[in-house]
Design a protein around this motif. Structure first.
Motif, PDB file in Angstrom:
ATOM      1  N   GLU A 124       0.823  -1.204   0.000  1.00  0.00           N
ATOM      2  CA  GLU A 124       0.000   0.000   0.000  1.00  0.00           C
ATOM      3  C   GLU A 124       0.867   1.268   0.000  1.00  0.00           C
ATOM      4  O   GLU A 124       0.536   2.253  -0.682  1.00  0.00           O
ATOM      5  CB  GLU A 124      -0.926   0.003   1.221  1.00  0.00           C
ATOM      6  CG  GLU A 124      -2.069  -0.986   1.154  1.00  0.00           C
ATOM      7  CD  GLU A 124      -1.650  -2.401   1.505  1.00  0.00           C
ATOM      8  OE1 GLU A 124      -0.467  -2.600   1.879  1.00  0.00           O
ATOM      9  OE2 GLU A 124      -2.481  -3.311   1.401  1.00  0.00           O
TER      10      GLU A 124
ATOM     11  N   GLY B 140       2.310   1.662  -3.383  1.00  0.00           N
ATOM     12  CA  GLY B 140       1.259   2.142  -4.268  1.00  0.00           C
ATOM     13  C   GLY B 140       1.060   3.640  -4.149  1.00  0.00           C
ATOM     14  O   GLY B 140       0.883   4.353  -5.153  1.00  0.00           O
TER      15      GLY B 140
ATOM     16  N   ASN C 272      -3.145  -2.976  -7.720  1.00  0.00           N
ATOM     17  CA  ASN C 272      -3.325  -1.594  -7.303  1.00  0.00           C
ATOM     18  C   ASN C 272      -2.126  -0.724  -7.679  1.00  0.00           C
ATOM     19  O   ASN C 272      -2.282   0.430  -8.105  1.00  0.00           O
ATOM     20  CB  ASN C 272      -3.557  -1.525  -5.786  1.00  0.00           C
ATOM     21  CG  ASN C 272      -4.884  -2.130  -5.374  1.00  0.00           C
ATOM     22  OD1 ASN C 272      -5.870  -2.007  -6.090  1.00  0.00           O
ATOM     23  ND2 ASN C 272      -4.912  -2.796  -4.226  1.00  0.00           N
TER      24      ASN C 272
ATOM     25  N   ARG D  31      -2.228  -0.247 -11.444  1.00  0.00           N
ATOM     26  CA  ARG D  31      -3.311   0.663 -11.836  1.00  0.00           C
ATOM     27  C   ARG D  31      -2.941   2.121 -11.558  1.00  0.00           C
ATOM     28  O   ARG D  31      -3.317   3.030 -12.306  1.00  0.00           O
ATOM     29  CB  ARG D  31      -4.607   0.298 -11.095  1.00  0.00           C
ATOM     30  CG  ARG D  31      -5.528  -0.628 -11.894  1.00  0.00           C
ATOM     31  CD  ARG D  31      -6.857  -0.830 -11.222  1.00  0.00           C
ATOM     32  NE  ARG D  31      -6.711  -1.527  -9.951  1.00  0.00           N
ATOM     33  CZ  ARG D  31      -6.646  -2.844  -9.834  1.00  0.00           C
ATOM     34  NH1 ARG D  31      -6.703  -3.608 -10.929  1.00  0.00           N
ATOM     35  NH2 ARG D  31      -6.519  -3.422  -8.660  1.00  0.00           N
TER      36      ARG D  31
END
Length: 576
Positions: free
Chosen positions: A435, A438, A467, A470
């Motif tokens: 995360e 990301g 993620n 993307r």
């Protein structure tokens, strides 16, 4: 001497001799100094009666001594437990099992389970006193608080040696201990099978054990075999279904419950919120209102999460008013829920006010307001608040850095984001996760630093996920990097071939380059793989009701008027 009670004040000399008209088997029944012990409300009143008992020598009688010690032990005033222990140590006669049990229970209830167990071992060393049928219940409660398998099993062994000294209550306490330490299938079930006539507490304890262990099937079997059920039985089974994500089964059970308490309602609301079904959660809340059940903090926290998910500001404000009206103490969890609700519903300034007024700023309270600032693209304020958090001595966690890095990303604060990311492990001992990477890819990509973002993806110390890709693909679309966008898009579709969002993003990249043939081929591949595009969805709150709209949907009762108004708006825009 004056002794105050809730109903009267005694100013006359106390009668210290028993009345002749009283029961001779309870000759201290009429002595006010003793009977008033049961009416004392604070340590000051206890101290007054303690002094009187010493002056009249009644302290030397077991009944007065036991009642006084028990009153000190059960008092919630600071220092009362120490007075009880000092009284015990200065006893003029051999202490009974009642006194040992009283102090063991008191130490456990006051949060000193180790002291309770030490006191129990001292009891075992006394030849003049033996554990009775209450002792093991209190000692096992201490072992459960400690979650200590070794100590609990020692007590179990002592119980086996003294089978005549304990009954179903002690066995229930033993089951509760094994449930607490996670030994349900073998130990707790074996204890249950040894009970000749298990009561409702025994059944509920076994049921709770299977639910805690996530064994929903075994729990349901116990639930079906129970000779009788109370609200605890039904609620425990409901919690088992909710925690396992079996909301259909939970909803069916909830509908058949003969009686519901606040825990039942809270469990059902929490289940819907956890599953992202905020509309159903608020529906259950409305039924709860009609039933007249008062909400607790857990229920309100779940409801505020549901309001945040739907943007239901009016209902969230109603819950806030309910908290103020009933003078409910706003703890850290409730503060975080209120902050999150107001921030996600667009009232960031109210969220900031609640944060500033919060007296107990735990890390998740800081995270709630940092996340709100990130949501509203107020990155500089988020960075400043993060530094304030560090100055306050609060240790940041993984979520804290996700919130701050996201705020930097939405505000274009590249240098600040890089500095905070590099300080995670070096200064705060928090290892970056997917995360966090990301967030950094999104930060660099939004700022147009696509090569840096790509290098970060290629050098990540863990496998890349959808993620992260993307985030990079979205940046390629924003900045028009077709070549890199096509590479990332193909890799993303290979990684997640059934995610429709990946096809849409890559299709947009092809469209930017006018590669319409590739757009058509991509749609055919998408159809062949069964990846269907999910329709767009939006919602709006009006007069306390949340209305949800899906693209192409006509299920709303006012859909005809809505579509007519949209056509009129489009016509005005066309000629504007």
């Amino acid at each position: 001497m004056i002794v105050s009670t809730t109903s009267q004040t005694f100013t006359k000399p106390l009668q210290l001799t028993p009345s002749k008209n009283k029961n001779p088997n309870n000759r201290f029944e009429s002595v006010p100094a003793i009977s008033l012990l049961q009416l004392c409300k604070n340590a000051n009143e206890l101290a007054q009666i303690h002094s009187l008992l010493i002056k009249t020598s009644l302290i030397q009688t077991p009944i007065a001594f036991n009642l006084l010690l028990s009153s000190y032990a059960s008092s919630g005033d600071p220092g009362a437990l120490d007075r009880a222990r000092n009284l015990f140590d200065r006893a003029d006669f051999a202490p009974s099992s009642f006194l040992y049990n009283t102090l063991i229970k008191a130490y456990t209830n006051h949060g000193y389970p180790i002291q309770a167990f030490i006191f129990y071992t001292q009891m075992l060393c006394q030849s003049s006193v033996l554990p009775d049928r209450f002792t093991f219940t209190f000692v096992l409660a201490a072992c459960s608080r400690l979650c200590d398998r070794f100590l609990g099993k020692q007590v179990h062994a002592q119980m086996v040696k003294r089978k005549d000294f304990y009954g179903v209550h002690s066995r229930n306490a033993l089951m509760g201990f094994y449930v607490k330490v996670g030994e349900v299938g073998m130990a707790a079930k074996r204890v249950f099978d040894e009970i000749e006539e298990p009561d409702i507490v025994s059944w509920n304890c076994l049921l709770d054990g299977y639910v805690r262990g996530g064994e929903v099937g075994a729990a349901r079997k116990v639930f079906d075999e129970m000779p009788e059920r109370d609200v605890v039985s039904w609620t425990t089974m409901l919690v088992g279904y909710v925690d396992a994500g079996m909301l259909s089964e939970g909803w069916d059970l909830f509908g058949r419950m003969p009686e519901r308490n606040v825990l039942s309602w809270s469990a059902m609301i929490r289940g819907f919120v956890s599953a992202g079904r905020s509309r159903e959660a608020l529906g259950v809340f409305k039924d709860m209102e009609v039933s007249g059940v008062e909400m607790d903090k857990v229920t309100m926290t779940s409801l505020l999460s549901a309001c945040a998910g739907l943007g239901a500001l009016d209902q969230g404000r109603w819950i806030h008013s309910y908290i103020d009206k009933h003078e409910i103490d706003v703890d850290a969890h409730l503060s975080a829920a209120l902050i999150d609700m107001y921030c996600k519903c667009g009232w960031l300034d109210v969220g900031l006010t609640i944060f500033r007024e919060s007296l107990d700023k735990k890390v998740f309270v800081w995270n709630a307001i940092l996340g709100g600032l990130a949501l509203h693209s107020r990155g500089k304020e988020a960075v400043g608040l993060f530094l304030e958090m560090l100055d306050s001595g609060t240790k940041p966690n993984e979520i804290t850095f996700i919130c701050v890095l996201s705020a930097c990303s939405h505000s274009g604060l590249v240098d600040e984001g890089l500095e905070i990311f590099q300080s995670m492990e070096a200064d705060h001992n928090v290892r970056p996760t997917l995360e966090h990477y990301g967030c950094m890819v999104d930060l660099l990509g939004r700022a147009g630093l696509l090569n840096d973002a790509r290098r970060l993806v290629e050098t990540m110390p863990m496998e890349v996920d959808g993620n992260v890709l993307r985030a990079l693909l979205g940046a390629c679309r924003i900045h028009g990097d077709i070549e890199l966008g096509v590479q990332v898009g193909k890799a993303l579709i290979e990684l997640e071939p059934l995610n429709d969002a990946n096809y849409v993003l890559l299709s947009n990249i092809y469209a930017l380059a006018n590669r319409w043939e590739d757009v058509g081929n991509l749609r055919r591949i998408m159809k062949a793989r069964g990846a269907r595009k999910r329709p767009g969805c939006s919602s709006i709150e009006l007069n306390g009701a949340v209305h949800e709209f899906i693209a192409g949907d006509c299920s709303h009762p006012q859909s005809e008027e809505i579509y007519k108004l949209i056509d009129e708006m489009a016509e005005h825009l066309l000629w504007a």
